[in-house]
Design a protein around this motif. Structure first.
Motif, PDB file in Angstrom:
ATOM      1  N   LEU A   1       0.863  -1.187   0.000  1.00 13.41           N
ATOM      2  CA  LEU A   1       0.000   0.000   0.000  1.00 13.41           C
ATOM      3  C   LEU A   1       0.892   1.227   0.000  1.00 13.41           C
ATOM      4  N   SER A   2       0.664   2.132  -0.946  1.00 12.20           N
ATOM      5  CA  SER A   2       1.473   3.348  -1.082  1.00 12.20           C
ATOM      6  C   SER A   2       2.960   3.049  -0.936  1.00 12.20           C
ATOM      7  N   GLY A   3       3.451   2.047  -1.654  1.00 15.74           N
ATOM      8  CA  GLY A   3       4.881   1.772  -1.651  1.00 15.74           C
ATOM      9  C   GLY A   3       5.399   1.098  -0.390  1.00 15.74           C
ATOM     10  N   ARG A   4       4.481   0.685   0.486  1.00 15.90           N
ATOM     11  CA  ARG A   4       4.912  -0.004   1.708  1.00 15.90           C
ATOM     12  C   ARG A   4       4.368  -1.417   1.712  1.00 15.90           C
ATOM     13  N   LYS A   5       5.195  -2.360   2.114  1.00 14.96           N
ATOM     14  CA  LYS A   5       4.716  -3.735   2.173  1.00 14.96           C
ATOM     15  C   LYS A   5       3.987  -3.931   3.498  1.00 14.96           C
ATOM     16  N   VAL A   6       2.675  -4.092   3.419  1.00 17.48           N
ATOM     17  CA  VAL A   6       1.872  -4.174   4.631  1.00 17.48           C
ATOM     18  C   VAL A   6       1.673  -5.626   5.060  1.00 17.48           C
ATOM     19  N   LEU A   7       1.546  -6.524   4.092  1.00 16.71           N
ATOM     20  CA  LEU A   7       1.429  -7.948   4.418  1.00 16.71           C
ATOM     21  C   LEU A   7       2.437  -8.708   3.576  1.00 16.71           C
TER      22      LEU A   7
ATOM     23  N   SER B   1      -1.588  -6.256  16.911  1.00 16.35           N
ATOM     24  CA  SER B   1      -1.737  -4.931  17.512  1.00 16.35           C
ATOM     25  C   SER B   1      -2.118  -3.920  16.424  1.00 16.35           C
ATOM     26  N   ASN B   2      -2.267  -2.658  16.813  1.00 18.98           N
ATOM     27  CA  ASN B   2      -2.633  -1.612  15.857  1.00 18.98           C
ATOM     28  C   ASN B   2      -1.646  -1.591  14.708  1.00 18.98           C
ATOM     29  N   GLY B   3      -2.182  -1.545  13.509  1.00 17.34           N
ATOM     30  CA  GLY B   3      -1.313  -1.452  12.342  1.00 17.34           C
ATOM     31  C   GLY B   3      -0.681  -2.757  11.919  1.00 17.34           C
ATOM     32  N   ALA B   4      -1.096  -3.873  12.538  1.00 15.10           N
ATOM     33  CA  ALA B   4      -0.496  -5.163  12.185  1.00 15.10           C
ATOM     34  C   ALA B   4      -0.942  -5.624  10.800  1.00 15.10           C
ATOM     35  N   GLY B   5      -2.088  -5.126  10.340  1.00 14.99           N
ATOM     36  CA  GLY B   5      -2.556  -5.496   9.002  1.00 14.99           C
ATOM     37  C   GLY B   5      -3.840  -6.310   8.985  1.00 14.99           C
ATOM     38  N   LYS B   6      -4.572  -6.317  10.098  1.00 11.26           N
ATOM     39  CA  LYS B   6      -5.806  -7.114  10.183  1.00 11.26           C
ATOM     40  C   LYS B   6      -6.841  -6.614   9.178  1.00 11.26           C
ATOM     41  N   THR B   7      -7.106  -5.310   9.231  1.00 10.50           N
ATOM     42  CA  THR B   7      -8.107  -4.751   8.331  1.00 10.50           C
ATOM     43  C   THR B   7      -7.683  -4.922   6.872  1.00 10.50           C
ATOM     44  N   THR B   8      -6.417  -4.691   6.614  1.00  8.11           N
ATOM     45  CA  THR B   8      -5.910  -4.844   5.246  1.00  8.11           C
ATOM     46  C   THR B   8      -6.128  -6.272   4.752  1.00  8.11           C
ATOM     47  N   MET B   9      -5.848  -7.246   5.617  1.00 11.92           N
ATOM     48  CA  MET B   9      -6.027  -8.635   5.214  1.00 11.92           C
ATOM     49  C   MET B   9      -7.497  -8.909   4.874  1.00 11.92           C
TER      50      MET B   9
ATOM     51  N   ASP C   1     -14.392  -7.310  11.982  1.00 12.92           N
ATOM     52  CA  ASP C   1     -13.179  -6.550  12.250  1.00 12.92           C
ATOM     53  C   ASP C   1     -13.301  -5.841  13.599  1.00 12.92           C
ATOM     54  N   GLU C   2     -12.667  -6.391  14.589  1.00 18.30           N
ATOM     55  CA  GLU C   2     -12.667  -5.846  15.947  1.00 18.30           C
ATOM     56  C   GLU C   2     -14.055  -5.493  16.475  1.00 18.30           C
ATOM     57  N   PRO C   3     -14.929  -6.458  16.511  1.00 20.69           N
ATOM     58  CA  PRO C   3     -16.281  -6.170  17.007  1.00 20.69           C
ATOM     59  C   PRO C   3     -16.291  -5.854  18.500  1.00 20.69           C
TER      60      PRO C   3
ATOM     61  N   ALA D   1      -9.080  -9.135  16.680  1.00 19.86           N
ATOM     62  CA  ALA D   1      -9.059  -8.571  18.031  1.00 19.86           C
ATOM     63  C   ALA D   1      -7.628  -8.190  18.392  1.00 19.86           C
ATOM     64  N   HIS D   2      -7.503  -7.194  19.273  1.00 25.10           N
ATOM     65  CA  HIS D   2      -6.176  -6.837  19.783  1.00 25.10           C
ATOM     66  C   HIS D   2      -5.721  -7.858  20.802  1.00 25.10           C
ATOM     67  N   ASP D   3      -6.702  -8.274  21.616  1.00 20.82           N
ATOM     68  CA  ASP D   3      -6.394  -9.078  22.779  1.00 20.82           C
ATOM     69  C   ASP D   3      -6.922 -10.484  22.558  1.00 20.82           C
TER      70      ASP D   3
ATOM     71  N   PRO E   1     -17.616  -4.390   9.296  1.00 24.34           N
ATOM     72  CA  PRO E   1     -16.414  -3.557   9.254  1.00 24.34           C
ATOM     73  C   PRO E   1     -16.055  -3.002  10.626  1.00 24.34           C
ATOM     74  N   GLN E   2     -14.818  -2.524  10.719  1.00 19.26           N
ATOM     75  CA  GLN E   2     -14.327  -1.959  11.976  1.00 19.26           C
ATOM     76  C   GLN E   2     -15.056  -0.672  12.313  1.00 19.26           C
ATOM     77  N   LYS E   3     -15.173   0.228  11.326  1.00 19.47           N
ATOM     78  CA  LYS E   3     -15.954   1.421  11.627  1.00 19.47           C
ATOM     79  C   LYS E   3     -17.021   1.659  10.573  1.00 19.47           C
TER      80      LYS E   3
HETATM   81  N1  ATP Z   1      -4.217   3.059   2.037  1.00 18.91           N
HETATM   82  C1  ATP Z   1      -3.075   2.879   2.728  1.00 18.91           C
HETATM   83  N2  ATP Z   1      -1.917   3.407   2.299  1.00 18.91           N
HETATM   84  C2  ATP Z   1      -0.775   3.222   2.975  1.00 18.91           C
HETATM   85  N3  ATP Z   1      -0.670   2.509   4.088  1.00 18.91           N
HETATM   86  C3  ATP Z   1      -1.787   1.953   4.588  1.00 18.91           C
HETATM   87  C4  ATP Z   1      -3.046   2.101   3.935  1.00 18.91           C
HETATM   88  N4  ATP Z   1      -3.973   1.448   4.658  1.00 18.91           N
HETATM   89  C5  ATP Z   1      -3.311   0.916   5.699  1.00 18.91           C
HETATM   90  N5  ATP Z   1      -2.007   1.217   5.661  1.00 18.91           N
HETATM   91  C6  ATP Z   1      -0.989   0.786   6.611  1.00 18.91           C
HETATM   92  O1  ATP Z   1      -1.022  -0.605   6.697  1.00 18.91           O
HETATM   93  C7  ATP Z   1      -0.785  -1.034   8.011  1.00 18.91           C
HETATM   94  C8  ATP Z   1      -1.875  -2.008   8.425  1.00 18.91           C
HETATM   95  O2  ATP Z   1      -3.072  -1.298   8.555  1.00 18.91           O
HETATM   96  P1  ATP Z   1      -4.406  -2.022   9.019  1.00 18.91           P
HETATM   97  O3  ATP Z   1      -5.488  -1.010   8.989  1.00 18.91           O
HETATM   98  O4  ATP Z   1      -4.585  -3.231   8.222  1.00 18.91           O
HETATM   99  O5  ATP Z   1      -4.047  -2.406  10.518  1.00 18.91           O
HETATM  100  P2  ATP Z   1      -4.972  -3.089  11.619  1.00 18.91           P
HETATM  101  O6  ATP Z   1      -4.291  -4.329  12.047  1.00 18.91           O
HETATM  102  O7  ATP Z   1      -6.356  -3.229  11.125  1.00 18.91           O
HETATM  103  O8  ATP Z   1      -4.871  -2.019  12.785  1.00 18.91           O
HETATM  104  P3  ATP Z   1      -5.971  -1.555  13.875  1.00 18.91           P
HETATM  105  O9  ATP Z   1      -5.921  -2.556  14.959  1.00 18.91           O
HETATM  106  O10 ATP Z   1      -5.467  -0.241  14.324  1.00 18.91           O
HETATM  107  O11 ATP Z   1      -7.289  -1.494  13.179  1.00 18.91           O
HETATM  108  C9  ATP Z   1      -0.712   0.212   8.863  1.00 18.91           C
HETATM  109  O12 ATP Z   1       0.629   0.452   9.167  1.00 18.91           O
HETATM  110  C10 ATP Z   1      -1.270   1.293   7.991  1.00 18.91           C
HETATM  111  O13 ATP Z   1      -0.626   2.504   8.234  1.00 18.91           O
END
Ligand code: ATP
Ligand code: MG
Lengths: 296, 275
Positions: free
Chosen positions: A39-45, A63-71, A188-190, A221-223, A105-107
């Protein structure tokens, strides 16, 4: 309140496979195979692989930002994987096959004065993709009432969706997601906005769906602790990578240290699992024995 | 009692009010009031351009409505939606002003484009209005459920297999169609108030989507009928009445909804005290 999870009519899913959690090997409902996401040049998963089966409750922990929502977004086709595959029922996921996924969805942002009642939202879970005006029918009404009762939200049926509390909305969203009779339910994190009691009720409801109605439940879930009692499998996400298996197989210092890329300890504090950085703490080794007590 | 001239007026205005009420419901639901402001401005520029070239006003108006809607959709996907919409309004108004300065139209015709000419509609114009209106209503009926879910909660629509970019495009095309129908009759400025006021009022009054759409249409119809009558009797511009009544309907509905809520609360308290 109605006992959650008992009255859900998921007739197709129930009739094809008998309920119960330790039956013969079940079909894989969802499988990820070496999924990479940028995502945007970053490897998220990176290299995420795991499979879940019908009737299993799987926790996605990270934890936050681990990539749950992205997955989840990749599974739903809202985000594309740069490599790897998403398989639904053993076949590459398509627009059509993704209709069999229920998603919470989460939100969800809802204006308080939205002219939409909980029952309208649940009804749209059944047929929002269809064209034409829905004629009110007895069958549709009964299906909606039944589903609202199943998630313990009968009293909320006529409230505007935007005025529901976090926990109330969560139930209504679950009902919405279940209306189409999904074989895979992704949440997603209900539990994020819920107090402990509501959280437990939701977890019981979802466990009932998985173990009693043969739905594959995938929940972020976080926990890990609120899910220990009901979870058949865990997908642990850290640093964009995933480890999956039973809790005993995954939540171990060696596995998690490899996943995090630095040493971590897994502590059992009065039946609660704590994962913390550093290895100079007296760790309990594997949790298999302790968890044996939680499970039946 | 009415002359055929008045009957034409009545028919055209009624059609326009009905579609404004129905489509306005979705405009307000999506929080897209700004879009409903921008597309009629494009229509205005298109009509001004068409009269400059001496071609069909309706054609120019339709083409520019479409162009405006597509531009907003295209830019909105690549940046902030409100910024794209605002810039479209400005560019279109600027173009309209330029076209007008080049053309030798009478001021009254320009005035009509902005504020409508409800009291001077010809038979053929009525026919066009009614046909376009019917097409708009048919489109809404067809897309009712996808539009409803994706307007209320885009997050959920995506998971029901509805791609929000497609629903958005369908919605923008619908607004362009309604604008083409309505602007020749009520004008580029009034169109907007007729879409927002009644729909906003209806959503405050009813929590059921179907009821809210019916209410929205009913309020839009009353607004237009009252305005025609008042304008006919007083000889004041119809725009004054449409704008004011649409605003009043919204304020009255909000007050009524608040009063109903208060009553519900006090009844509940009484019930609790009685127990
Ligand atoms: N559209 C995007 N462009 C760039 N980076 C993104 C984008 N969406 C998510 N990310 C990054 O991908 C990573 C994973 O995000 P994601 O939302 O999947 O985390 P999460 O596990 O669901 O976190 P949370 O528990 O806070 O919901 C984060 O570091 C986030 O900054
Ligand atoms: Mg998330």
């Amino acid at each position: 309140m109605a006992r959650p999870g008992r009255r859900l009519l998921l007739a197709d899913a129930v009739s094809t496979c008998p309920p119960g959690r330790h039956g013969e090997a079940r079909a894989e409902v969802l499988a990820l195979d070496g999924v990479d996401v940028w995502l945007s040049g970053r490897k998220v998963l990176s290299e995420v692989s795991f499979a879940i089966r019908a009737g299993e409750f799987t926790g996605v922990i990270g934890s936050n930002g681990a990539g749950k929502t992205t997955m989840f977004r990749v599974v739903l086709g809202l985000e594309a994987a740069s490599s790897g595959q998403v398989l639904l029922d053993g076949e590459s996921a398509s627009h059509r096959s993704r209709r069999s996924i229920g998603y919470v969805p989460q939100k969800v942002v809802l204006e308080p004065d939205l002219p939409l009642r909980a029952r309208d939202l649940v009804g749209l879970g059944l047929d929002a993709h269809k064209l034409g005006v829905p004629w009110p029918s007895r069958a549709r009404r009964d299906a909606v009432d039944e589903m609202l009762a199943g998630v313990g939200a009968t009293s909320l049926a006529d409230a505007r969706v935007g005025t529901l509390s976090g926990g109330e909305l969560q139930r209504v969203l679950i009902a919405h997601a279940l209306m189409s009779g999904p074989r895979l339910l992704i949440l997603d994190e209900p539990l994020a906005n819920l107090d402990i009691r509501s959280g437990q009720e939701i977890v019981e409801l979802l466990a009932g769906l998985a173990h009693g109605h043969n739905v594959a439940v995938l929940m972020a879930a976080h926990d890990i602790n609120p899910l220990l009692e009901v979870m058949d499998r865990v997908v642990y996400l850290a640093g964009g990578r995933a480890a999956s298996g039973t809790v005993g197989e995954v939540v171990r210092p060696d596995v998690l240290s490899r996943l995090y890329g630095h040493p971590v300890s897994v502590l059992d504090v009065e039946g609660r699992i704590l994962v913390i950085a550093g290895s100079n703490i007296q760790a309990v080794g594997t949790l298999e024995d302790d968890l044996g007590e939680h499970r039946h | 009692m009415f002359s055929s001239f008045m009957v034409n007026t009545w028919l055209a205005a009624t059609t326009v009010a009905a579609i404004a009420g129905v489509v306005g419901f979705f405009v307000v639901l999506r929080g897209a009031s700004f879009v409903a402001h921008a597309v009629p401005k494009s229509a205005f520029a298109g009509a001004a351009g068409a009269s400059l070239l001496g071609i069909s006003t309706l054609g120019g108006l339709g083409a520019f409505s479409l162009l405006g809607a597509l531009t907003i959709g295209w830019l909105g996907r690549r940046g902030r939606h409100d910024v794209a919409t605002a810039l479209s309004i400005v560019v279109m108004l600027g173009l309209g002003a330029l076209f007008l300065s080049w053309s030798a139209e009478y001021a009254s015709e320009i005035y009509a484009l902005l504020f409508g000419q409800v009291l001077g509609v010809s038979g053929s114009e009525v026919l066009v209005t009614v046909v376009l209106g019917a097409v708009s209503l048919l489109a809404v009926a067809t897309l009712y459920r996808p539009l409803l879910l994706s307007s209320a909660t885009p997050e959920l629509a995506a998971t029901r297999g509805l791609r929000s970019s497609r629903v958005e495009l369908a919605f923008l095309l619908l607004v362009a169609l309604v604008t083409t129908t309505a602007v020749p009759v009520v004008g580029a400025l009034l169109m907007f108030s007729l879409m927002i006021g009644p729909a906003g009022a209806a959503q405050a009054l009813s929590r059921r989507p179907a009821t809210a759409i019916c209410l929205s249409t009913a309020i839009a119809l009353c607004t237009v009928w009252l305005s025609i009558a008042a304008s006919y009797l007083s000889n004041w511009p119809i725009g004054f009445f449409v704008g004011t009544l649409a605003g009043l309907a919204y304020v009255a509905a909000r007050l009524a909804a608040a009063a109903l809520r208060r009553r519900a609360v006090s009844v509940e308290r009484l019930g609790a005290a009685g127990r």
